[in-house]
Design an enzyme around this catalytic site. Structure first.
Site, short mmCIF file in Angstrom:
data_model
loop_
_atom_site.label_atom_id
_atom_site.label_comp_id
_atom_site.label_asym_id
_atom_site.label_seq_id
_atom_site.Cartn_x
_atom_site.Cartn_y
_atom_site.Cartn_z
N THR A 117 7.46 4.53 0.77
CA THR A 117 7.39 3.72 -0.45
C THR A 117 6.30 2.67 -0.37
OG1 THR A 117 8.59 2.01 -1.68
CG2 THR A 117 9.23 2.31 0.59
N TYR A 141 15.04 -2.60 1.95
CA TYR A 141 14.69 -1.23 1.56
C TYR A 141 13.33 -0.84 2.17
CZ TYR A 141 12.84 2.59 -1.20
OH TYR A 141 12.24 3.76 -1.58
#
Ligand code: UDP
Length: 330
Positions: A117, A141
């Site tokens: 990501t 995350y």
């Protein structure tokens, strides 16, 4: 014939990759615990319901299906939730990836494609990241994914494993034929939320921050159509099959749109007047996040087919209308 294991293949991006793999005749087995995925999204691929951290199950699947390549999508992906409950993210995203890698190493799987990501870059000073930009995640995350990247690199250095890490920017849109799409309930992503509002599922739509140092004051992101991103995964697989070296690649188009531009496009494409509420900035949102995406093009020969915000919105909106019709049949 060898198979490809797709973890998280019942989820949004994974299911689009599975569909493209099946479309070119690959053998695919999906492992998904259906926590946020949907069984029917895997369509004609085989689905095993279970956890990627379950080493007994994973080892069995790798052996029974003669898996020689793994595409690893399974993960929790909601940033604010990762801030509230970090161990959920380190457990599911990092520890489970460690267990999956252990099974792969033992079974001799030598090709792994990993969903990472843009959140690994954190708050970017200039708003544009190439793959060598320093990684400084600002939430659990992003860190859970960066830790998985590190494990992959270390394992590749110590074994015959080769990998491609794809760092996704803002993935949006869906299968242009409308067979699969983004189904996450309580979505927070701008494009999904805007389309839900346009089909009447939400009473309003918020702009989080109108005072950023950007041309129209709202945040800018690099929105990439899920079909283009999915195609990059297939090209990554081809690269590894041709004995290509391990790579880390940004998945974006290399340019961005502001929140207002996205909303204007949804307004135009849907033909609806939207109830837009200007709100303060959302905590942790950088003003701009754009990929330098040359490496993906150069190393994999990737050429996007849907680099067009209007097309992204059209497919997302068509999918949202389908969902709404299924939930409220006439
Ligand atoms: N955003 C917004 N309203 C929403 C959701 C998002 O204004 O309801 C903005 C957000 O502040 C950011 C951009 O839209 O500038 C993209 O946010 P999203 O949550 O879609 O993805 P992120 O970039 O945070 O991963």
């Amino acid at each position: 014939m060898k198979s490809i294991l797709v973890t998280g293949g019942a989820g949004y991006i994974g299911s689009h990759v599975v569909q493209q793999l099946r479309g070119r005749g690959e053998r695919v087995v999906v492992l998904d615990n259906l926590y946020s995925g949907f069984a029917d999204a895997v369509r004609d691929a085989e689905l095993v319901v279970g956890n990627v951290g379950d080493q007994v199950l994973v080892s069995r699947v790798l052996a029974e299906h003669r898996v020689d390549a793994v595409m690893h999508f399974a993960a929790h992906t909601v940033v604010p939730e990762s801030v509230r409950d970090p161990l959920k993210y380190y457990g599911n995203n990092t520890c489970n990836t460690r267990n999956l890698l252990a099974c792969c190493a033992e079974a001799g799987v030598d090709k792994i494609i990993f969903s990472s990501t843009a959140a690994v870059y954190g708050a970017l000073a200039g708003g544009i990241a190439d793959e060598d930009t320093a990684t400084q995640p600002i939430n659990p995350y992003g860190m859970s994914k960066l830790m998985s990247e590190t494990m992959l690199r270390d394992l590749s250095a110590a074994s015959a494993l080769r990998h491609v890490i794809l760092r996704y920017f803002n993935v949006a849109g869906c299968d242009p034929q409308g067979r699969i799409g983004q189904r996450t309930p309580n979505a927070t992503l701008l494009l999904k939320v805007a389309c839900e509002h346009a089909v009447g599922k939400r009473p309003s739509l918020s702009i989080f921050g109108t005072d950023y140092d950007t041309p129209d004051g709202t945040g800018i992101r690099d929105y990439i159509h899920v079909e283009d991103l999915a195609a990059a995964h297939l090209q990554a697989l081809d690269h590894l099959r041709a004995n290509g070296e391990s790579l880390t690649l940004n998945g974006g188009y290399g340019h961005g749109y502001s929140v207002r531009e996205v909303i204007d496009t949804v307004r135009r494409v849907s033909g609806r007047s939207l109830n837009v509420i200007e709100q303060p900035r959302r905590e942790g949102d950088p003003p701009m996040l754009i990929a330098r995406a040359d490496r993906l093009r150069q190393r994999l020969g990737w050429t996007p087919r849907h680099d067009d915000l209007e097309f992204i919105v059209r497919t997302a909106l068509a999918w949202e209308r389908r969902l709404a019709a299924a939930e409220h049949p006439p």
